[in-house]
Every structure is written in C-alpha cells, then in structure tokens.
Design a protein around this motif. Structure first.
Motif, PDB file in Angstrom:
ATOM      1  N   LEU A  61    -109.457 -10.297 -22.947  1.00 46.88           N
ATOM      2  CA  LEU A  61    -110.808  -9.769 -22.778  1.00 46.88           C
ATOM      3  C   LEU A  61    -111.260  -8.994 -24.020  1.00 46.88           C
ATOM      4  O   LEU A  61    -112.441  -8.990 -24.366  1.00 46.88           O
ATOM      5  CB  LEU A  61    -110.875  -8.868 -21.546  1.00 46.88           C
ATOM      6  CG  LEU A  61    -110.813  -9.595 -20.197  1.00 46.88           C
ATOM      7  CD1 LEU A  61    -110.876  -8.605 -19.048  1.00 46.88           C
ATOM      8  CD2 LEU A  61    -111.935 -10.621 -20.071  1.00 46.88           C
ATOM      9  N   ARG A  89    -105.986 -15.917 -13.223  1.00 51.69           N
ATOM     10  CA  ARG A  89    -107.102 -16.516 -13.946  1.00 51.69           C
ATOM     11  C   ARG A  89    -106.650 -16.931 -15.345  1.00 51.69           C
ATOM     12  O   ARG A  89    -105.904 -16.217 -16.009  1.00 51.69           O
ATOM     13  CB  ARG A  89    -108.252 -15.524 -14.054  1.00 51.69           C
ATOM     14  CG  ARG A  89    -108.860 -15.163 -12.708  1.00 51.69           C
ATOM     15  CD  ARG A  89    -110.116 -14.307 -12.882  1.00 51.69           C
ATOM     16  NE  ARG A  89    -110.680 -13.939 -11.605  1.00 51.69           N
ATOM     17  CZ  ARG A  89    -111.516 -14.697 -10.906  1.00 51.69           C
ATOM     18  NH1 ARG A  89    -111.859 -15.888 -11.383  1.00 51.69           N
ATOM     19  NH2 ARG A  89    -112.000 -14.295  -9.751  1.00 51.69           N
ATOM     20  N   LYS A  90    -107.097 -18.102 -15.774  1.00 47.27           N
ATOM     21  CA  LYS A  90    -106.724 -18.622 -17.088  1.00 47.27           C
ATOM     22  C   LYS A  90    -107.783 -18.232 -18.108  1.00 47.27           C
ATOM     23  O   LYS A  90    -108.684 -19.004 -18.454  1.00 47.27           O
ATOM     24  CB  LYS A  90    -106.562 -20.138 -17.013  1.00 47.27           C
ATOM     25  CG  LYS A  90    -105.443 -20.572 -16.077  1.00 47.27           C
ATOM     26  CD  LYS A  90    -105.322 -22.083 -16.013  1.00 47.27           C
ATOM     27  CE  LYS A  90    -104.210 -22.511 -15.073  1.00 47.27           C
ATOM     28  NZ  LYS A  90    -104.086 -23.992 -14.986  1.00 47.27           N
ATOM     29  N   LEU A  91    -107.684 -16.981 -18.543  1.00 49.66           N
ATOM     30  CA  LEU A  91    -108.651 -16.446 -19.498  1.00 49.66           C
ATOM     31  C   LEU A  91    -107.925 -15.934 -20.736  1.00 49.66           C
ATOM     32  O   LEU A  91    -106.790 -15.450 -20.652  1.00 49.66           O
ATOM     33  CB  LEU A  91    -109.446 -15.293 -18.879  1.00 49.66           C
ATOM     34  CG  LEU A  91    -110.476 -15.636 -17.811  1.00 49.66           C
ATOM     35  CD1 LEU A  91    -111.029 -14.365 -17.183  1.00 49.66           C
ATOM     36  CD2 LEU A  91    -111.617 -16.445 -18.429  1.00 49.66           C
ATOM     37  N   THR A 106    -120.161 -15.555 -22.482  1.00 49.72           N
ATOM     38  CA  THR A 106    -119.682 -14.173 -22.544  1.00 49.72           C
ATOM     39  C   THR A 106    -120.841 -13.187 -22.427  1.00 49.72           C
ATOM     40  O   THR A 106    -120.723 -12.147 -21.785  1.00 49.72           O
ATOM     41  CB  THR A 106    -118.916 -13.913 -23.847  1.00 49.72           C
ATOM     42  OG1 THR A 106    -119.732 -14.292 -24.980  1.00 49.72           O
ATOM     43  CG2 THR A 106    -117.613 -14.687 -23.873  1.00 49.72           C
TER      44      THR A 106
END
Length: 298
Positions: free
Chosen positions: A8, A3-5, A73
């Motif tokens: 966190l 995943r391209k996140l 978010t």
C-alpha cells in the motif's frame, strides 16, 4: 482469503507521483525523499512486469498501465479518505475541523488561540496541518486557512481575509546586517538569499515588484518549509522572504527587521469551505481572522 495487492505504501507513492506528475512533488507531499518514492515505483513496476511511467522531455508521462492504475488508486484512496472523514466527524461532532499550513499554524494561529477562545468561546476548533496546493482532496476538513490565489472552482466558498504582502527580513545577528541598513533593495542582489521549496516563486515575485531582474538573484540555503526558513533567519543565517503577518511579532520584538518593507502579491489570505457544506461557524471564524489580520502591525 488474503487479498492479492502490492504494498500500500508503494501504491500511495505511485498515486501521488501520477497525480502530481512529479516524483519530487510527490516526495514533498508525502514528507519522504525523492529516492524513497522512486524505489516504491520501481518495486511496483518490477512486480507488474511493465513500466508505469515514460519519460517525456523533462517531465513524466504515464503509460497505458500507469493510466489505469492511476485511475484505480485515485478512486480507491478518495473513497478511503471520505470514509475516514465521516468517521472523524462522528468522533468530533462539535468540532470545526480547520486545515492550514504548518508554518501558518505554528507562527500565526497557535499564538492567537487564547484570544480566539475568549472572543469565540463556543467555537471548538480541531486543527489539522494541510500542506500543498488548493485542491478537492481536502477530505476531512470543514474549512481551510490558505495563502495564495483563490480557487477557480465554483464549488468552493472563499472568504477573502486580506491581500498577501511579502518582503525580505533579516536578523540583527546576521553578519552583514549593518552593511545592509540604509541601502536600497538592489543591495540584496549580492547576498546569498535563504529560500523555501514550498514558495519558490516568492523571491522572483518580490524582485519583479521592485523593478529588478529576478535572474540576478543569488540563492543560498533552501528549506523544505517556511517555518524552518524563518527560524534560520531569526538565527542570523541570512536574508529570508516572508509573508508580513508571520514575521510582524518578530519585527516588533527586534528579532527581525524588514528594511525594504513589504509588497503586495496577486495572492491573498483566505478561509475556504465547500459551498454545499457551508457552516455558519466558518463565516464567524472568517470575520474574526479578518479582524486579527487587520490588526497585525504593518
């Protein structure tokens, strides 16, 4: 495919700052430093290539990108929180999950757990520390023991337990203890008063209730949580302001004194739960808590 996140932790810090509209309050909620939250937000902005916040006077405002990320978010973390809540409830199917501030838990609830176990033996409590203001983000809790003004949202069922009363307390170990005894409350205007960032309004409210100018108060050391503030007071480091139930045993044992008594505030002690999830165990617990508070020495 990965995943391209972004980080966190960075998203978590941004979401708190955006929701609270304050980096300082976000840092307090997350139990990290102001600088740590700022660095996480700057890292997000650097990775995104555009600002998320815009300075508005003395406060913070969100840019269009910040608004979009805040909504995303907030929804994502709420969904995760709800899922985690469901999993915890399945792990502890018979437990009533009760949240309360760490200071209340340590100084008032825990010392009474043996008596609670004897008087309500079938009530299995799972205690969780919950800091911050009352809001709908208390996912995972069946009820919350709170001190403050009741929520205005009709979605909550509020069991009022007792009126909140606060007052100055000081240890006999304090260097200025003897000089303060027998003097009026106005004598505290010359003292460096201990305070807590979690209840900055406590001293001003007490001063106004005693007919004094709150602007004339002088503050000394500040502590992040009420628990640390009261430990400092017991150690003789200065005069602190405290809710009466949290210091009654210290006063009875002579560890603290309250020469000027306690005054009522607009707030109260309350046990709250979601109206749609009302549990009969919450009502039984509220009745027991009310009796315990009524029995607290004044």
């Amino acid at each position: 495919m990965a995943r391209k996140l972004p980080s966190l932790n960075a998203l978590y810090a941004f979401e708190a700052a955006a929701r609270l509209q304050s980096v300082t309050q976000a840092a307090s909620e997350l139990h990290v430093t102001h600088g740590a939250v700022s660095r996480q937000i700057k890292a997000l902005e650097g990775e995104l290539g555009k600002p998320l916040f815009a300075r508005q006077g003395r406060g913070l405002g969100l840019t269009p990108a910040g608004l979009q990320l805040r909504d995303a978010t907030g929804a994502a973390f709420q969904q995760l929180e709800d899922a985690w809540s469901d999993l915890r409830r399945r792990r502890l199917p018979s437990a009533l999950v009760l949240g309360c501030q760490g200071s209340i838990l340590a100084r008032w609830v825990i010392p009474r757990l043996p008596r609670l176990g004897l008087e309500l033996p079938d009530l299995n409590l799972h205690l969780v520390v919950h800091e911050g203001d009352f809001d709908a983000r208390m996912a995972g809790l069946d009820a919350a023991l709170l001190v403050g003004e009741p929520p205005s949202d009709d979605g909550w069922l509020v069991h009022t337990l007792t009126t909140e009363r606060i007052g100055p307390v000081v240890s006999p170990r304090y260097a200025g203890f003897d000089a303060l005894l027998g003097r009026s409350a106005s004598s505290l205007l010359g003292q460096a008063l201990l305070q807590t960032s979690s209840r900055p309004q406590a001293w001003p409210a007490w001063a106004r209730a005693n007919g004094m100018d709150s602007q004339a108060l002088t503050f000394g050391a500040s502590f992040e949580h009420l628990y640390y503030l009261l430990e400092a007071a017991v150690a003789g480091l200065g005069v602190a302001i405290a809710p009466q139930p949290l210091v009654s045993e210290d006063i009875a044992a002579g560890r603290l004194a309250a020469p000027w008594g306690f005054v009522e505030t607009p707030g109260c002690w309350m046990l709250c739960c979601r109206r749609n999830d009302a549990d009969s165990r919450v009502t039984r617990l509220a009745d027991w808590l009310r009796r315990e508070l009524d029995a607290t020495p004044v």
